[in-house]
Design an enzyme around this catalytic site. Structure first.
Site, PDB file in Angstrom:
ATOM      1  N   ASP A 185      -2.182  -9.092  12.050  1.00  0.00           N
ATOM      2  CA  ASP A 185      -3.567  -9.463  11.752  1.00  0.00           C
ATOM      3  C   ASP A 185      -4.056 -10.679  12.530  1.00  0.00           C
ATOM      4  O   ASP A 185      -5.253 -10.968  12.533  1.00  0.00           O
ATOM      5  CB  ASP A 185      -3.712  -9.736  10.251  1.00  0.00           C
ATOM      6  CG  ASP A 185      -3.445  -8.490   9.431  1.00  0.00           C
ATOM      7  OD1 ASP A 185      -3.816  -7.391   9.896  1.00  0.00           O
ATOM      8  OD2 ASP A 185      -2.857  -8.602   8.350  1.00  0.00           O
ATOM      9  N   HIS A 234      -2.106  -8.877   1.981  1.00  0.00           N
ATOM     10  CA  HIS A 234      -1.750  -7.637   2.699  1.00  0.00           C
ATOM     11  C   HIS A 234      -2.893  -7.339   3.666  1.00  0.00           C
ATOM     12  O   HIS A 234      -3.189  -8.162   4.523  1.00  0.00           O
ATOM     13  CB  HIS A 234      -1.508  -6.558   1.636  1.00  0.00           C
ATOM     14  CG  HIS A 234      -0.886  -5.284   2.118  1.00  0.00           C
ATOM     15  ND1 HIS A 234      -0.206  -5.165   3.300  1.00  0.00           N
ATOM     16  CD2 HIS A 234      -0.844  -4.043   1.552  1.00  0.00           C
ATOM     17  CE1 HIS A 234       0.223  -3.918   3.451  1.00  0.00           C
ATOM     18  NE2 HIS A 234      -0.152  -3.226   2.401  1.00  0.00           N
ATOM     19  N   ARG A 266       3.004  -5.677  17.439  1.00  0.00           N
ATOM     20  CA  ARG A 266       1.610  -5.229  17.352  1.00  0.00           C
ATOM     21  C   ARG A 266       0.683  -6.365  17.793  1.00  0.00           C
ATOM     22  O   ARG A 266      -0.329  -6.134  18.454  1.00  0.00           O
ATOM     23  CB  ARG A 266       1.290  -4.774  15.917  1.00  0.00           C
ATOM     24  CG  ARG A 266       2.176  -3.604  15.480  1.00  0.00           C
ATOM     25  CD  ARG A 266       2.021  -3.277  14.004  1.00  0.00           C
ATOM     26  NE  ARG A 266       2.402  -4.395  13.146  1.00  0.00           N
ATOM     27  CZ  ARG A 266       2.283  -4.394  11.819  1.00  0.00           C
ATOM     28  NH1 ARG A 266       1.786  -3.333  11.213  1.00  0.00           N
ATOM     29  NH2 ARG A 266       2.655  -5.441  11.112  1.00  0.00           N
ATOM     30  N   SER A 275       0.830  -1.218   0.000  1.00  0.00           N
ATOM     31  CA  SER A 275       0.000   0.000   0.000  1.00  0.00           C
ATOM     32  C   SER A 275       0.860   1.263   0.000  1.00  0.00           C
ATOM     33  O   SER A 275       0.612   2.196  -0.784  1.00  0.00           O
ATOM     34  CB  SER A 275      -0.969   0.001   1.189  1.00  0.00           C
ATOM     35  OG  SER A 275      -0.310  -0.320   2.384  1.00  0.00           O
ATOM     36  N   HIS A 322       5.650 -13.133   7.691  1.00  0.00           N
ATOM     37  CA  HIS A 322       5.831 -11.728   7.314  1.00  0.00           C
ATOM     38  C   HIS A 322       6.999 -11.597   6.358  1.00  0.00           C
ATOM     39  O   HIS A 322       7.965 -12.366   6.444  1.00  0.00           O
ATOM     40  CB  HIS A 322       6.089 -10.858   8.562  1.00  0.00           C
ATOM     41  CG  HIS A 322       5.788  -9.416   8.314  1.00  0.00           C
ATOM     42  ND1 HIS A 322       6.734  -8.552   7.818  1.00  0.00           N
ATOM     43  CD2 HIS A 322       4.644  -8.711   8.439  1.00  0.00           C
ATOM     44  CE1 HIS A 322       6.169  -7.364   7.670  1.00  0.00           C
ATOM     45  NE2 HIS A 322       4.904  -7.424   8.035  1.00  0.00           N
TER      46      HIS A 322
HETATM   47  N1  HAX Z   1       1.092 -20.253   5.893  1.00  0.00           N
HETATM   48  C1  HAX Z   1       1.524 -21.091   4.916  1.00  0.00           C
HETATM   49  N2  HAX Z   1       2.570 -20.847   4.116  1.00  0.00           N
HETATM   50  C2  HAX Z   1       3.233 -19.717   4.346  1.00  0.00           C
HETATM   51  C3  HAX Z   1       2.884 -18.810   5.368  1.00  0.00           C
HETATM   52  C4  HAX Z   1       1.747 -19.125   6.151  1.00  0.00           C
HETATM   53  N3  HAX Z   1       1.286 -18.300   7.100  1.00  0.00           N
HETATM   54  N4  HAX Z   1       3.736 -17.759   5.359  1.00  0.00           N
HETATM   55  C5  HAX Z   1       4.610 -17.999   4.334  1.00  0.00           C
HETATM   56  N5  HAX Z   1       4.290 -19.164   3.725  1.00  0.00           N
HETATM   57  C6  HAX Z   1       4.911 -19.738   2.529  1.00  0.00           C
HETATM   58  C7  HAX Z   1       4.756 -18.734   1.394  1.00  0.00           C
HETATM   59  O1  HAX Z   1       3.446 -18.857   0.794  1.00  0.00           O
HETATM   60  C8  HAX Z   1       5.878 -19.116   0.463  1.00  0.00           C
HETATM   61  O2  HAX Z   1       5.462 -20.220  -0.297  1.00  0.00           O
HETATM   62  P1  HAX Z   1       5.873 -20.382  -1.849  1.00  0.00           P
HETATM   63  O3  HAX Z   1       7.380 -20.244  -1.877  1.00  0.00           O
HETATM   64  O4  HAX Z   1       5.372 -21.721  -2.191  1.00  0.00           O
HETATM   65  O5  HAX Z   1       5.189 -19.269  -2.578  1.00  0.00           O
HETATM   66  C9  HAX Z   1       6.956 -19.571   1.437  1.00  0.00           C
HETATM   67  O6  HAX Z   1       6.290 -19.836   2.695  1.00  0.00           O
HETATM   68  C10 HAX Z   1       8.016 -18.518   1.680  1.00  0.00           C
HETATM   69  O7  HAX Z   1       7.382 -17.313   2.030  1.00  0.00           O
HETATM   70  P2  HAX Z   1       8.103 -16.271   3.013  1.00  0.00           P
HETATM   71  O8  HAX Z   1       9.397 -15.902   2.387  1.00  0.00           O
HETATM   72  O9  HAX Z   1       8.124 -16.810   4.386  1.00  0.00           O
HETATM   73  O10 HAX Z   1       7.077 -15.083   3.037  1.00  0.00           O
HETATM   74  P3  HAX Z   1       6.765 -14.000   1.920  1.00  0.00           P
HETATM   75  O11 HAX Z   1       7.611 -12.819   2.212  1.00  0.00           O
HETATM   76  O12 HAX Z   1       6.789 -14.574   0.550  1.00  0.00           O
HETATM   77  O13 HAX Z   1       5.235 -13.684   2.255  1.00  0.00           O
HETATM   78  C11 HAX Z   1       3.365 -13.219   3.618  1.00  0.00           C
HETATM   79  C12 HAX Z   1       4.862 -13.001   3.418  1.00  0.00           C
HETATM   80  C13 HAX Z   1       2.869 -12.331   4.742  1.00  0.00           C
HETATM   81  C14 HAX Z   1       2.602 -12.857   2.330  1.00  0.00           C
HETATM   82  C15 HAX Z   1       3.124 -14.715   3.966  1.00  0.00           C
HETATM   83  O14 HAX Z   1       3.782 -15.008   5.175  1.00  0.00           O
HETATM   84  C16 HAX Z   1       1.659 -15.081   4.061  1.00  0.00           C
HETATM   85  O15 HAX Z   1       1.017 -15.364   3.036  1.00  0.00           O
HETATM   86  N6  HAX Z   1       1.082 -15.078   5.312  1.00  0.00           N
HETATM   87  C17 HAX Z   1      -0.324 -15.345   5.489  1.00  0.00           C
HETATM   88  C18 HAX Z   1      -1.166 -14.144   5.096  1.00  0.00           C
HETATM   89  C19 HAX Z   1      -0.984 -12.997   6.061  1.00  0.00           C
HETATM   90  O16 HAX Z   1      -1.022 -13.162   7.267  1.00  0.00           O
HETATM   91  N7  HAX Z   1      -0.825 -11.769   5.527  1.00  0.00           N
HETATM   92  C20 HAX Z   1      -0.725 -10.569   6.320  1.00  0.00           C
HETATM   93  C21 HAX Z   1       0.690 -10.071   6.477  1.00  0.00           C
HETATM   94  C22 HAX Z   1       0.755  -8.788   7.283  1.00  0.00           C
HETATM   95  C23 HAX Z   1       0.276  -7.655   6.450  1.00  0.00           C
HETATM   96  O17 HAX Z   1       0.858  -7.211   5.490  1.00  0.00           O
HETATM   97  N8  HAX Z   1      -0.851  -7.154   6.796  1.00  0.00           N
HETATM   98  O18 HAX Z   1      -1.356  -6.200   6.037  1.00  0.00           O
END
Ligand code: HAX
Length: 436
Positions: free
Chosen positions: A373, A263, A318, A233, A309
């Site tokens: 979250d 996000h 948080r 964002s 994250h």
């Molecule tokens: N559950 C399952 N798998 C997960 C995971 C989770 N909570 N967190 C990371 N992974 C997976 C990723 O999907 C990724 O898989 P692929 O390589 O197959 O695509 C792998 O682990 C490596 O990811 P990472 O390097 O640990 O994390 P990223 O930086 O790629 O992604 C995310 C960060 C927040 C998007 C990710 O941890 C996620 O999808 N979490 C769940 C959704 C979530 O809680 N989002 C909110 C984040 C906070 C925010 O921005 N709020 O606005």
């Protein structure tokens, strides 16, 4: 102490000269490099933009202008905006002046309500919020001043005018959307003299017999206000603003990014997952049952929302702050209890699952700990705010503080239009000598 505007008038020339001298002396020095993985992987960790409002340390979490978030958690959102923008917390006089300034700008134009009322009844609340901010673009002082030929060094002044108008109206619009979208009765007006958190709590109109909902809203608005410049964002708002699109366009664009499930929308998904778990097991589940359902979720190819994250490598402070609030105000609430139990179980599950992924040749999960979250939804649910699809709107009202502070700072510093160089994948292959 000087007002927000006076403080900026005094500081901006100094910031400009410091940054100008730095770029002049070291403009060609290297501060980052980019690997092939980063170029294909969302530019993770590439240091190629500047954000002075806040910093996210992988092992500490959010630090706003030198203040770790939990040390300033009880401030008003208005104070946080002052801090984000100027680097200083306002004293009582500056805080009162800012509040009076926002009170003067608090009226939402009637056409905003008319547009919202004309939208389909089942519109997502985030679409309604984005639309409301965008339609208010005709209020833009930045666009008017730009058309009238304002000098580049003064861009920040009309940008700040727009920022203050957006901040002064965002909670009223957001609360109005809640009441309209979920048939909660007539809108409740902004009350001059109350801070943004207390006003938002009041305008949502939920019963609050213990009078603690305003405290939660203040905490909520503080905690989501900013998270450096590279998140989707903030980065989107920055990119759009760098084309000198005015703050209404830029913030609306940033909110569209916040509406993505990886996000801001994650917070609507988090409580959904908690409730699903409770429904599956008929109430507060045991740790064994949580473990079972967490693995079931992961093995069906889904993420566990609220965990992981892109930057943080520890429990998000948080989350810790919200958890402390929950323990104090609703320790016996079954939804809060479930969130607390999930926190005991899921990090371990993710660690195990990450090891399985690595064994199968996939990426590890870089952070198995909860993010912001994971816990906020349970607290909102406790106060009767049970419409999950609305949660990202609350996040948005807060994140606008950070996006706008960054945007005003960038106009003040004259940051250039964003234009990184893209390359073709065939060029990358050739560059690294990949033969296939
Ligand atoms: N559950 C399952 N798998 C997960 C995971 C989770 N909570 N967190 C990371 N992974 C997976 C990723 O999907 C990724 O898989 P692929 O390589 O197959 O695509 C792998 O682990 C490596 O990811 P990472 O390097 O640990 O994390 P990223 O930086 O790629 O992604 C995310 C960060 C927040 C998007 C990710 O941890 C996620 O999808 N979490 C769940 C959704 C979530 O809680 N989002 C909110 C984040 C906070 C925010 O921005 N709020 O606005």
């Amino acid at each position: 102490m000087a007002t927000l505007q006076e403080t900026l008038e005094a500081k901006i020339p100094q910031w400009r000269s410091e940054i100008g001298a730095l770029v002049k002396a070291h403009g060609d020095d290297v501060i980052s490099q980019v690997t092939v993985k980063q170029a294909f992987g969302g530019m993770r960790g590439v240091k190629a933009m500047i954000c002075d409002t806040s910093l996210v340390e992988p092992d500490k979490g959010l630090i706003i202008r030198g203040h770790p978030l939990l040390t300033i958690k009880d401030k008003w959102p208005e104070e946080i905006f002052f801090l984000l923008l100027t680097g200083e917390l306002p004293d009582a006089a500056a805080k009162a002046a800012l509040q009076a300034d926002l009170d003067k700008r608090a009226e939402v134009p009637a056409y905003v309500w008319a547009v919202l009322e004309a939208m389909p009844k089942d519109s997502h609340p985030m679409v309604m919020l984005d639309t409301a901010i965008l339609v208010m673009e005709c209020e833009s002082e930045f666009r008017r001043s730009y058309d009238a030929g304002v000098k580049k060094e003064d861009y920040w002044k009309p940008a700040l005018e727009d920022a203050l108008k957006i901040i002064a109206t965002s909670a009223t619009i957001a609360a109005g959307i809640y009441r309209m979208r979920y048939d909660k009765g007539p809108r409740i007006d902004w009350t001059p003299g109350l801070d943004q958190g207390a006003n938002y709590a009041k305008m949502l109109g939920l019963p609050d017999p213990k009078g603690t909902f305003a405290d939660l809203m203040r905490l909520y608005l503080n905690f989501h206000s900013d998270h450096e410049g590279g998140n989707v964002s903030a980065n989107t708002c920055h990119t759009v603003g760098s084309a000198l699109s005015d703050p209404y366009y830029a913030v609306s664009a940033g909110l569209n990014g916040l509406a993505g499930p990886l996000h801001g929308l994650a917070n609507q998904e988090c409580l959904g997952w908690i409730i699903e778990t409770m429904e599956k097991f008929g109430g507060v589940p045991s740790e064994k049952q949580i473990r079972e359902y967490a693995f079931e979720t992961l093995r069906s190819g889904k993420v566990i929302p609220g965990y992981g994250h892109a930057v943080l490598r520890v429990t998000d402070p948080r989350f810790a702050g919200f958890n402390e609030f929950g323990r104090k105000h609703m320790a016996d609430d079954p939804v809060f209890k479930t969130v607390d139990l999930v926190f005991n179980v899921v990090p371990k599950v993710l660690e195990e699952y990450s090891a399985e992924r690595v064994a199968a040749g996939k990426n590890p999960i870089a952070n198995c700990w909860p993010n912001v979250d994971a816990g906020s939804g349970a607290l909102l649910h406790h106060y009767g705010l049970k419409e999950f699809a609305y949660y990202t709107v609350l996040f948005s009202v807060s994140r606008m503080l950070g996006m706008l502070a960054q945007l005003v700072w960038n106009r003040a510093m004259g940051t250039a239009i964003t234009r990184p160089k893209s390359v073709q994948s065939s060029w990358v292959a050739q560059q690294v000598g990949f033969k296939g």
